[in-house]
Design an enzyme around this catalytic site. Structure first.
Site, PDB file in Angstrom:
ATOM      1  N   LYS A 164       0.798  -1.172  -0.053  1.00 48.07           N
ATOM      2  CA  LYS A 164       0.072  -0.062  -0.124  1.00 48.07           C
ATOM      3  C   LYS A 164       0.920   1.259   0.102  1.00 48.07           C
ATOM      4  CE  LYS A 164      -3.918   2.235   2.657  1.00 48.07           C
ATOM      5  NZ  LYS A 164      -4.685   2.099   4.085  1.00 48.07           N
ATOM      6  N   SER A 239      -9.416   1.937   3.791  1.00 48.33           N
ATOM      7  CA  SER A 239      -8.709   2.638   2.593  1.00 48.33           C
ATOM      8  C   SER A 239      -7.661   1.773   1.672  1.00 48.33           C
ATOM      9  CB  SER A 239      -7.876   3.957   3.078  1.00 48.33           C
ATOM     10  OG  SER A 239      -7.187   3.466   4.177  1.00 48.33           O
ATOM     11  N   GLY A 260      -6.623   1.811   9.912  1.00 48.78           N
ATOM     12  CA  GLY A 260      -6.870   2.698  11.311  1.00 48.78           C
ATOM     13  C   GLY A 260      -8.193   2.438  11.677  1.00 48.78           C
ATOM     14  N   GLY A 261      -9.126   2.217  10.811  1.00 49.78           N
ATOM     15  CA  GLY A 261     -10.756   2.132  10.966  1.00 49.78           C
ATOM     16  C   GLY A 261     -11.305   1.250  10.295  1.00 49.78           C
ATOM     17  N   GLY A 262     -10.708  -0.089  10.058  1.00 50.01           N
ATOM     18  CA  GLY A 262     -11.281  -0.814   9.081  1.00 50.01           C
ATOM     19  C   GLY A 262     -10.378  -1.264   7.789  1.00 50.01           C
ATOM     20  N   SER A 263      -9.621  -0.329   7.634  1.00 47.68           N
ATOM     21  CA  SER A 263      -9.039   0.015   6.280  1.00 47.68           C
ATOM     22  C   SER A 263      -8.382  -1.291   5.506  1.00 47.68           C
ATOM     23  CB  SER A 263      -7.996   0.990   6.049  1.00 47.68           C
ATOM     24  OG  SER A 263      -8.664   2.072   6.417  1.00 47.68           O
TER      25      SER A 263
END
Length: 553
Positions: A164, A239, A260-263
Site C-alpha cells: 500500500k 482505504s 486505522g478504522g477497518g481499512s
C-alpha cells in the site's frame, strides 16, 4: 432489555458541485459557524462530551500479557484448500517454480503485463499507482537463480507481493494517496517491506488507496478511484482499496494494507478476499506514514487463509526500531490449519450481528451453522456502549489525522474535496474531546476483556452492506456518504480502538454476485485462532472469481 445502541444514519450523499459547495462553506470561517454544529451532532460529539467517565485515559491500546515470551516462534505449515479453489496461492507459485513449469522471471513478466492490461482497459482498475519494470525483473532474475541453484529462501521466494502507498518501499516514493507527499523515493524499506524482501518476495509495486486513508471507500481524486473487480460500478471499500482489488483480480496473491478504522478488513470484505488486522503493535509500523498512531495497524490481504498466515508469520514480531513491538507475546501460528473448531467458544452479540442487510445476515448465520457442525459452541455475549466507542474512535482517528496534516497546511486545497471536509471536522475537536475519547478507550478495553472471559472469539459480519454503487460523478472528484461509511465501519472500528486482532473472510455472495464477508475478533496476541476460524470457513465456501480477473499462469 438490550444494551445495543448503534443506529443507521440517513444522511445526504454529497458529490459533484454539491460536495464542492458544502466543503467551501465549511472551510469559510464565517459560514462554518452555522454548519459545524450539525456536523458534530451527526458525528455524535455532543453525546461523547456528556458521558460521565471516571477512567484514566489510555492513549495506546497496548495490552501486555502476563508471563509473556518475547522470543519469536514461527513454524509455517501449509494448509489444504478446496479442490475447486480458483485462485493461485503462494504455494502454487512455489510449486510451479520447483516443477520447472514456471520461473519467477516468467511470473514477474506476466504480472507486469496484467497490471498494464488492468490500466489500459476501457475501465481502468487503478489498483496500482507505481511499479518499476526493471526493478521487478531484477528481483525476479535473482529469485530464478536461487531456484536454479535449488536454494530458495523459503515459501515466499519468487511470490509477487504489493505494498500500500502508505508504507515505505524502495525505489518508490510514499505518496499516501496525495499529490504533494512523497516527492522523493523512500531512502529505505519499511520493516514490513524489508522482511518480505528478505524472504524472497518479488516486491511488485505500490497500490492505490483512499487519499490519506481518511474514509472507508476507494475514492482518490489524484490517482483515480479504485474499481471493484466484481463490479466496476461498485466501490472497493477502503482505504487499502488497491491492495484488495489487486488480490481479488489475481494480479498478486498477497498485498499489504494498513488499517486505522477497518481499512484492511472493509475492502477485504467488499472484494471477496481475506484481510487480517493483527493486534496493536504486533506488526511494526516503522516506515509507515504516521497518520493515526494510536489506532494504526499493518496487515496482509490475500486470496486464501494459508497466504494470510504465511505473510503474517513473516511481517509480525519484535522490531527494535519500534519499541512497542517488543512488549507482546511470541509470534505463533500454531494450529492455524486445524480442520475443526472443537472446544472453541464463538460469541455473538445478536443485536449487533443482525444490524446489517438481510442478505449479509443470512450468509453470516449460514456460516455460524457450519461452525456449529465443526464443533464450535455459540455463546451469547453483551457488548454495551458500542456507539460511544464508535464516536470515541472517530474523534481519535480524525484528530490524529488532522494534526498529522498540519505539517502540510499549505497544501490543504490540493486534497480531494471530501478529504478536506473530513479534515475540517478533525480540526474542530478540542483537547478535551480527544482526552474524553481516550477515557472511553479505557472503558472499551474493560468491556471487551469482560466479553472474552466468556468466549474465545467474537464473530460479526465484516460489513453491514456488500459493495455499493459509486454515487454518480463520484469517480471524478470523490464523494461523501457518511451513512454508508457508518454501515461499512459498524463491525470493525472497535478492533482499532481496543487493539484486538480481527480477520475478515468470504462467506458468500449477494443476489448481485458481490462478496459478503464475516469478521472474527480475538483476544490480544491470539491471531492464530482467528486464522483457524477463517481457515475452517474457507473449506465450505465456494469461491467465485470476479468479472475482472487476470490469470498469471
Amino acid at each position: 432489555m438490550t444494551s445495543y445502541n448503534m443506529r443507521s444514519l440517513k444522511l445526504p450523499v454529497l458529490t459533484g458541485i454539491g460536495l464542492k459547495l458544502f466543503t467551501a462553506l465549511v472551510e469559510n470561517k464565517f459560514t462554518r459557524l452555522f454548519l459545524i454544529g450539525s456536523l458534530l451532532e451527526n458525528g455524535g460529539i455532543p453525546k461523547l462530551r456528556k458521558i460521565k467517565l471516571e477512567e484514566a485515559p489510555t492513549y495506546y491500546p497496548l495490552v501486555e500479557p502476563a508471563g509473556k515470551d518475547k522470543l519469536i516462534s514461527v513454524t509455517f505449515e501449509p494448509g489444504k484448500k478446496p479442490k475447486d479453489f480458483p485462485y493461485r496461492s503462494a504455494s502454487d507459485y512455489v510449486k510451479a517454480y520447483k516443477d520447472g513449469t514456471l520461473s519467477p522471471l516468467q511470473a514477474a513478466e506476466q504480472v507486469l503485463a496484467a497490471i498494464q492490461a488492468s490500466e489500459e482497459d476501457q475501465t481502468p482498475l487503478r489498483a496500482f499507482i507505481l511499479f518499476d519494470r526493471e526493478d521487478v525483473l531484477s528481483q525476479a532474475k535473482a529469485s530464478t537463480k536461487r531456484y536454479q541453484a535449488k536454494k530458495p529462501l523459503g515459501p515466499l521466494d519468487g511470490v509477487p507481493v504489493a505494498i500500500k502507498d502508505e508504507i515505505d518501499m524502495t525505489p518508490y516514493p510514499t505518496n499516501v494517496g496525495t499529490k504533494f507527499i512523497g516527492n522523493k523515493p523512500a531512502v529505505e524499506d519499511s520493516t514490513v517491506a524489508s522482511r518480505l524482501r528478505a524472504a524472497g518476495a518479488i516486491m511488485v509495486g505500490k497500490t492505490n488507496m483512499h487519499e490519506i486513508g481518511i474514509a472507508p471507500n476507494g475514492s482518490n481524486a489524484n490517482f483515480g478511484a479504485i474499481r471493484n473487480p466484481y463490479n466496476t460500478d461498485c466501490d472497493t471499500g477502503g482505504s487499502s482499496s488497491g491492495s484488495a482489488a489487486a488480490v481479488a483480480a489475481g494480479l498478486v496473491p498477497i498485498a499489504i494494507g494498513a488499517d486505522g478504522g477497518g481499512s484492511v478488513r472493509i475492502p477485504a470484505s467488499l472484494c471477496g478476499v481475506v484481510g487480517l488486522k493483527p493486534t496493536f503493535a504486533r506488526v511494526s509500523e516503522h516506515g509507515a506514514a504516521p497518520l493515526c498512531w494510536s489506532v494504526a495497524h499493518i496487515g496482509p490481504l490475500t486470496d486464501n487463509v494459508e497466504d494470510c498466515a504465511l505473510a503474517y508469520s513473516i511481517i509480525a514480531g519484535p522490531d527494535p526500531l519500534e519499541p512497542a513491538t517488543l512488549k507482546g507475546t511470541k509470534v505463533s501460528i500454531e494450529g492455524w490449519n486445524k480442520a475443526d473448531l472443537k472446544g472453541i467458544k464463538l460469541g455473538i452479540f445478536k443485536d449487533w450481528f443482525e444490524h446489517a442487510s438481510p442478505e449479509v445476515v443470512k450468509s453470516c448465520y449460514a456460516m455460524v451453522n457450519h461452525f456449529k457442525q465443526m464443533g464450535a459452541e455459540i455463546v451469547d455475549v453483551e457488548i454495551p456502549e458500542l456507539d460511544e466507542m464508535r464516536i470515541a474512535h472517530a474523534t481519535t482517528i480524525l484528530s490524529e489525522m488532522a494534526l498529522c496534516m498540519r505539517n502540510y497546511r499549505e497544501h490543504h486545497k490540493e486534497h480531494g474535496t471530501a478529504v478536506r471536509l473530513s479534515l475540517i471536522l478533525g480540526q474542530t475537536f478540542t483537547a478535551m474531546d480527544y482526552i474524553q475519547a481516550q477515557r472511553m478507550r479505557t472503558r472499551a478495553l474493560e468491556i471487551f476483556a469482560k466479553a472474552f472471559e466468556k468466549v474465545d472469539v467474537i464473530i460479526t459480519p465484516g460489513t453491514a452492506l456488500a459493495a455499493q454503487p459509486v454515487p454518480a460523478g463520484g469517480y471524478k472528484i470523490g464523494w461523501s456518504d457518511l451513512g454508508t461509511d457508518t454501515e461499512m465501519m459498524r463491525f470493525v472500528f472497535s478492533g482499532n480502538f481496543t487493539g484486538n486482532p480481527g480477520i475478515t473472510f468470504p462467506v458468500g455472495y449477494d443476489s448481485r454476485g458481490l462478496p459478503i464477508g464475516m469478521q472474527a475478533i480475538g483476544r490480544h496476541w491470539d491471531e492464530a485462532l482467528l486464522l483457524r476460524v477463517a481457515y475452517n470457513a474457507e473449506t465450505v465456501v465456494k469461491r467465485e472469481l470476479p468479472k475482472r480477473f487476470y490469470k498469471i499462469f
